[in-house]
Design a protein around this motif. Structure first.
Motif, PDB file in Angstrom:
ATOM      1  N   TYR A  75      32.159  31.460 -10.502  1.00 29.51           N
ATOM      2  CA  TYR A  75      32.019  32.115  -9.859  1.00 29.51           C
ATOM      3  C   TYR A  75      32.207  33.452  -9.816  1.00 29.51           C
ATOM      4  O   TYR A  75      31.750  34.282  -9.801  1.00 29.51           O
ATOM      5  N   GLU A  76      33.611  33.580  -9.875  1.00 34.37           N
ATOM      6  CA  GLU A  76      34.577  34.802 -10.151  1.00 34.37           C
ATOM      7  C   GLU A  76      34.093  35.361 -11.073  1.00 34.37           C
ATOM      8  O   GLU A  76      33.553  36.730 -11.006  1.00 34.37           O
ATOM      9  N   VAL A  77      33.884  34.563 -12.507  1.00 34.05           N
ATOM     10  CA  VAL A  77      33.348  35.017 -13.676  1.00 34.05           C
ATOM     11  C   VAL A  77      32.067  35.967 -13.653  1.00 34.05           C
ATOM     12  O   VAL A  77      31.736  36.900 -14.175  1.00 34.05           O
ATOM     13  N   GLU A  78      31.238  35.168 -12.928  1.00 34.69           N
ATOM     14  CA  GLU A  78      29.654  36.227 -12.721  1.00 34.69           C
ATOM     15  C   GLU A  78      29.639  36.899 -12.152  1.00 34.69           C
ATOM     16  O   GLU A  78      29.203  38.737 -12.159  1.00 34.69           O
ATOM     17  N   ARG A  79      30.639  37.371 -10.899  1.00 27.61           N
ATOM     18  CA  ARG A  79      30.237  38.289 -10.170  1.00 27.61           C
ATOM     19  C   ARG A  79      31.351  39.855 -10.368  1.00 27.61           C
ATOM     20  O   ARG A  79      30.700  40.544 -10.135  1.00 27.61           O
ATOM     21  N   GLN A  80      32.156  38.894 -10.984  1.00 30.47           N
ATOM     22  CA  GLN A  80      32.900  40.662 -12.036  1.00 30.47           C
ATOM     23  C   GLN A  80      32.203  41.072 -12.272  1.00 30.47           C
ATOM     24  O   GLN A  80      31.970  41.878 -13.015  1.00 30.47           O
ATOM     25  N   ALA A  81      31.500  40.346 -13.590  1.00 24.83           N
ATOM     26  CA  ALA A  81      30.096  40.404 -14.957  1.00 24.83           C
ATOM     27  C   ALA A  81      29.236  41.337 -14.469  1.00 24.83           C
ATOM     28  O   ALA A  81      28.649  42.123 -14.340  1.00 24.83           O
ATOM     29  N   GLU A  82      28.846  40.893 -13.052  1.00 28.68           N
ATOM     30  CA  GLU A  82      27.625  41.555 -12.304  1.00 28.68           C
ATOM     31  C   GLU A  82      28.783  43.021 -11.675  1.00 28.68           C
ATOM     32  O   GLU A  82      27.256  44.159 -12.189  1.00 28.68           O
ATOM     33  N   ALA A  83      29.163  42.857 -11.004  1.00 28.99           N
ATOM     34  CA  ALA A  83      29.928  44.276 -10.590  1.00 28.99           C
ATOM     35  C   ALA A  83      30.035  45.090 -12.233  1.00 28.99           C
ATOM     36  O   ALA A  83      29.720  46.675 -11.669  1.00 28.99           O
ATOM     37  N   LEU A  84      30.435  44.880 -13.414  1.00 28.79           N
ATOM     38  CA  LEU A  84      31.402  45.914 -14.134  1.00 28.79           C
ATOM     39  C   LEU A  84      29.709  46.542 -14.621  1.00 28.79           C
ATOM     40  O   LEU A  84      29.290  48.009 -14.668  1.00 28.79           O
ATOM     41  N   LYS A  85      28.916  45.000 -15.099  1.00 33.15           N
ATOM     42  CA  LYS A  85      26.826  45.855 -15.690  1.00 33.15           C
ATOM     43  C   LYS A  85      26.833  47.172 -14.854  1.00 33.15           C
ATOM     44  O   LYS A  85      26.018  47.775 -14.939  1.00 33.15           O
ATOM     45  N   SER A  86      26.827  46.799 -13.594  1.00 37.66           N
ATOM     46  CA  SER A  86      26.336  48.162 -12.631  1.00 37.66           C
ATOM     47  C   SER A  86      26.911  49.089 -12.550  1.00 37.66           C
ATOM     48  O   SER A  86      26.577  49.816 -11.185  1.00 37.66           O
ATOM     49  N   GLY A  87      27.799  49.833 -12.905  1.00 32.13           N
ATOM     50  CA  GLY A  87      28.789  51.096 -13.313  1.00 32.13           C
ATOM     51  C   GLY A  87      30.245  50.357 -12.233  1.00 32.13           C
ATOM     52  O   GLY A  87      30.600  51.176 -12.245  1.00 32.13           O
ATOM     53  N   GLY A  88      29.823  49.364 -11.528  1.00 32.23           N
ATOM     54  CA  GLY A  88      31.143  49.228 -10.202  1.00 32.23           C
ATOM     55  C   GLY A  88      32.407  49.038 -11.084  1.00 32.23           C
ATOM     56  O   GLY A  88      32.994  48.994 -12.131  1.00 32.23           O
ATOM     57  N   LYS A  89      33.790  49.197 -10.629  1.00 32.55           N
ATOM     58  CA  LYS A  89      34.816  48.789 -10.907  1.00 32.55           C
ATOM     59  C   LYS A  89      35.493  47.853  -9.712  1.00 32.55           C
ATOM     60  O   LYS A  89      34.940  47.453  -8.951  1.00 32.55           O
ATOM     61  N   LEU A  90      36.206  46.737 -10.286  1.00 27.43           N
ATOM     62  CA  LEU A  90      36.873  46.346  -9.749  1.00 27.43           C
ATOM     63  C   LEU A  90      38.096  46.363  -8.807  1.00 27.43           C
ATOM     64  O   LEU A  90      39.359  47.165  -9.431  1.00 27.43           O
ATOM     65  N   ALA A  91      38.797  46.111  -7.705  1.00 25.68           N
ATOM     66  CA  ALA A  91      39.338  46.035  -7.423  1.00 25.68           C
ATOM     67  C   ALA A  91      40.575  45.050  -7.411  1.00 25.68           C
ATOM     68  O   ALA A  91      40.689  43.532  -7.816  1.00 25.68           O
ATOM     69  N   GLN A  92      42.193  45.213  -7.453  1.00 26.33           N
ATOM     70  CA  GLN A  92      42.294  44.142  -7.757  1.00 26.33           C
ATOM     71  C   GLN A  92      43.216  43.448  -6.536  1.00 26.33           C
ATOM     72  O   GLN A  92      44.033  44.362  -5.524  1.00 26.33           O
ATOM     73  N   GLU A  93      42.757  42.160  -6.163  1.00 29.92           N
ATOM     74  CA  GLU A  93      42.373  41.661  -4.820  1.00 29.92           C
ATOM     75  C   GLU A  93      42.970  40.684  -4.750  1.00 29.92           C
ATOM     76  O   GLU A  93      42.870  39.998  -5.901  1.00 29.92           O
ATOM     77  N   THR A  94      43.155  39.766  -3.378  1.00 26.44           N
ATOM     78  CA  THR A  94      43.550  38.679  -3.296  1.00 26.44           C
ATOM     79  C   THR A  94      42.324  38.105  -2.870  1.00 26.44           C
ATOM     80  O   THR A  94      41.304  38.789  -1.850  1.00 26.44           O
ATOM     81  N   ARG A  95      41.683  37.026  -3.307  1.00 21.80           N
ATOM     82  CA  ARG A  95      40.190  36.444  -2.592  1.00 21.80           C
ATOM     83  C   ARG A  95      40.731  35.279  -1.943  1.00 21.80           C
ATOM     84  O   ARG A  95      41.310  34.072  -2.843  1.00 21.80           O
ATOM     85  N   LEU A  96      39.631  34.133  -1.662  1.00 20.78           N
ATOM     86  CA  LEU A  96      39.809  33.288  -0.775  1.00 20.78           C
ATOM     87  C   LEU A  96      38.573  32.370  -1.271  1.00 20.78           C
ATOM     88  O   LEU A  96      37.370  33.530  -1.492  1.00 20.78           O
ATOM     89  N   TRP A  97      38.686  31.330  -1.584  1.00 28.14           N
ATOM     90  CA  TRP A  97      37.686  30.201  -2.115  1.00 28.14           C
ATOM     91  C   TRP A  97      36.764  29.189  -1.259  1.00 28.14           C
ATOM     92  O   TRP A  97      37.430  28.649  -0.081  1.00 28.14           O
ATOM     93  N   GLU A  98      35.704  29.720  -0.539  1.00 22.54           N
ATOM     94  CA  GLU A  98      35.008  28.967   0.558  1.00 22.54           C
ATOM     95  C   GLU A  98      34.290  27.589  -0.234  1.00 22.54           C
ATOM     96  O   GLU A  98      33.401  27.877  -0.469  1.00 22.54           O
ATOM     97  N   ALA A  99      34.740  26.662  -0.101  1.00 20.73           N
ATOM     98  CA  ALA A  99      34.042  26.090  -0.926  1.00 20.73           C
ATOM     99  C   ALA A  99      32.542  24.990  -0.267  1.00 20.73           C
ATOM    100  O   ALA A  99      32.036  24.609  -1.206  1.00 20.73           O
ATOM    101  N   GLU A 100      32.360  25.585   0.586  1.00 19.38           N
ATOM    102  CA  GLU A 100      31.382  24.841   1.553  1.00 19.38           C
ATOM    103  C   GLU A 100      30.734  25.619   0.861  1.00 19.38           C
ATOM    104  O   GLU A 100      28.928  25.223   0.621  1.00 19.38           O
ATOM    105  N   GLU A 101      30.387  27.366   0.777  1.00 22.35           N
ATOM    106  CA  GLU A 101      29.256  27.653   0.742  1.00 22.35           C
ATOM    107  C   GLU A 101      29.627  28.088  -1.122  1.00 22.35           C
ATOM    108  O   GLU A 101      28.269  28.742  -1.693  1.00 22.35           O
ATOM    109  N   GLY A 102      30.462  27.998  -1.767  1.00 22.25           N
ATOM    110  CA  GLY A 102      30.608  28.291  -3.470  1.00 22.25           C
ATOM    111  C   GLY A 102      30.718  29.673  -3.695  1.00 22.25           C
ATOM    112  O   GLY A 102      29.921  29.973  -4.725  1.00 22.25           O
ATOM    113  N   ILE A 103      31.309  30.731  -2.732  1.00 25.27           N
ATOM    114  CA  ILE A 103      31.813  31.496  -3.510  1.00 25.27           C
ATOM    115  C   ILE A 103      32.891  31.952  -2.934  1.00 25.27           C
ATOM    116  O   ILE A 103      33.479  30.784  -2.275  1.00 25.27           O
TER     117      ILE A 103
END
Ligand code: ADP
Ligand code: MG
Ligand code: ZN
Length: 484
Positions: free
Chosen positions: A232-260
């Motif tokens: 999921y995270e690889v897709e999300r990061q690629a989308e963000a970069l493709k649309s010209g955004g920058k990624l923040a160094q951050e801590t994220r949590l996995w929501e297993a039920e939602e899959g995000i």
């Protein structure tokens, strides 16, 4: 996606398998009443002095030896300062430099290709307590503190950022868990929180040397969750970069039920934990003899066992992989073989019974093989009854049902129910003659050249004999009769 490559580093916490905690004598037992396993040390009372559990150091050194680490003889501890609501003393005793183990490696296999993953370190630290916000399903509007887990010993293993796909991360964790379970240095049960994993993921344009901005996904408690969260995270990061955004160094949590993954907090650079030497635990050197003795205690590890199974018992790689997949399966297998005279002949059938019939039943009843209602000795007896021709393979399956239900001895079942295979030619000839007389159609088809029709006739003979006729003899006799 093809523009980017994925970079993953893992931080794995495993609860060290000791009876008592790492800096006091309290029990590590899981599921005890809240705060039942506490004392002045693990409840952080001012002035209480930690005393190092030697067994915890042994467990880490053993794990390091099994993973090709350099063992640092100097054993020293540090305080990591932090506001921990679940650690009243507001620091964690851990190791900074040096950790007990540096520079290890683990080979993984993905899609038939081997890859060696470098592991930065393994160090010893204490676990935190647990905040409780719910009792018996009732949500509280205040927090309670359970310190049973505080000061339980953990080993933290940190990999280099060298894994490059969700599949590799999954293979790494599976292999690591397997080896640690063989060593017995942690129970690695993810359901009980005895193995937890922080996953660091970044992507970078293919060909770029510098690492991309990483996201840390905290406290994963299942291996398949790790795989899915990375995907999921690889897709999300690629989308963000493709649309010209920058990624923040951050801590994220996995929501297993939602899959995000969801953002938890941003993390700019390294936090300053103000590590300083733990004044209550004096640094000391591990004696050479201590390390040498542990080397001698290392059990046969899965890779070596697999080679021995293949060479020694003539098993296929596939069968051997299944049998070594947990230590308990491997032990059960060798226990069964120990009861058999002709190990070469029994090796493959025993492996088959374990991986198919027994495995299916154990899975359905969620029982580990070490608690199997069919003992390794009884499985050996069953296979021996088949190999010596006393029972047919078909009858064996019915007998196995009863063995599983009632833990019974197959020799007793065979005797009591008279299930011995009929190998007496005259008895089989009689049944064959009856069946031929009763099945003119199939016989005519066979005689007209339809060879396959014999299958139906054999089936009828087997049925009439209640599955007890020796199938080889039935075939032979039928052919003689029908061709004459
Ligand atoms: P921290 O203790 O702050 O989490 P570390 O430097 O100890 O930081 O790194 C933790 C983990 O993150 C290691 O497993 C490392 O391999 C991994 N890592 C570091 N940088 C990256 C990156 N850019 N992408 C993916 N993983 C990374
Ligand atoms: Mg980290
Ligand atoms: Zn204690």
């Amino acid at each position: 996606m093809s523009k980017y490559e994925t970079v993953i580093g893992l931080e794995v916490h495993m609860q060290i398998n000791t009876k008592s905690k790492v800096f006091c004598e309290c029990s590590t037992q899981f599921g005890a009443k809240p705060n039942a396993n506490t004392c002045v040390v693990c409840a952080s009372q001012p002035g209480a002095i930690p005393i190092l559990n030697k067994k915890a150091v042994e467990a880490i050194v053993k794990t390091g030896l099994a993973l090709d680490f350099t063992i640092n003889k100097q054993c020293a501890f540090a305080r990591k300062q932090y506001f921990y609501p679940d650690v009243p003393k507001n620091y964690q005793i851990t190791q900074s430099e040096p950790p007990l183990c540096s520079k290890g490696k683990l080979a993984i296999n993905v899609g038939g290709k081997e890859k060696v993953v470098n592991i930065t370190r393994i160090h010893l630290e204490e676990d935190a307590g647990k905040l409780v916000h719910e009792i018996g399903g009732r949500k509280l509007d205040y927090s309670l503190l359970d310190l049973n887990r505080a000061s339980v010993g953990l080993m933290e293993l940190v990999t280099e950022p060298e894994l490059s796909s969700p599949g590799e991360a999954l293979a790494f964790l599976t292999e690591l868990k397997n080896i640690v379970e063989y060593l017995g240095t942690s129970e690695c049960s993810m359901e009980e929180g005895k193995m937890r994993c922080d996953v660091n993921v970044s992507i970078r344009p293919i060909g770029q040397k510098e690492l991309g901005t990483r996201v840390e996904i905290k406290n994963m408690n299942s291996i398949s969750g790790v795989r899915d969260a990375i995907a999921y995270e690889v897709e999300r990061q690629a989308e963000a970069l493709k649309s010209g955004g920058k990624l923040a160094q951050e801590t994220r949590l996995w929501e297993a039920e939602e899959g995000i993954t969801k953002s938890m907090r941003t993390k700019e650079g390294a936090l300053d934990y103000r590590y300083f030497p733990e004044p209550d635990l004096v640094p000391f050197d591990l004696p050479d003899s201590f390390i040498e003795d542990l080397k001698k205690q290392l059990p046969e590890l899965p890779k070596i066992k697999k080679e021995r199974f293949i060479k020694g018992y003539g098993l296929s790689e596939y069968d051997a992989n299944y049998l070594i997949s947990t230590r308990t399966i491997a032990n059960y297998y060798e226990d069964s073989l120990r009861f058999l005279q002709d190990k070469k002949a029994a090796a493959k059938p025993i492996a088959n019974w374990i991986s198919t019939e027994l495995n299916a039943k154990l899975n359905a009843s969620k029982i580990d093989i070490s608690e199997s209602p069919v003992s390794s000795q009884n499985l050996a007896k069953l296979v021996s009854l088949i190999l010596s021709g006393v029972i047919s393979g078909k009858i064996a399956k019915t007998i196995f049902e009863e063995m599983y239900e009632k833990s019974s001895d197959p020799e007793v079942i065979v005797k009591e129910k008279g299930l011995m295979q009929i190998s007496d030619e005259s008895a089989i000839i009689k049944i064959c003659e009856e069946v031929i007389a009763e099945s003119p159609k199939a016989v005519a088809e066979f005689k007209a050249g339809k060879e396959r029709a014999i299958g139906a006739i054999v089936g009828l003979v087997m049925k009439k004999s209640k599955g007890q006729a020796n199938p080889q003899l039935v075939n032979k006799i039928l052919l003689e009769k029908l061709k004459s």
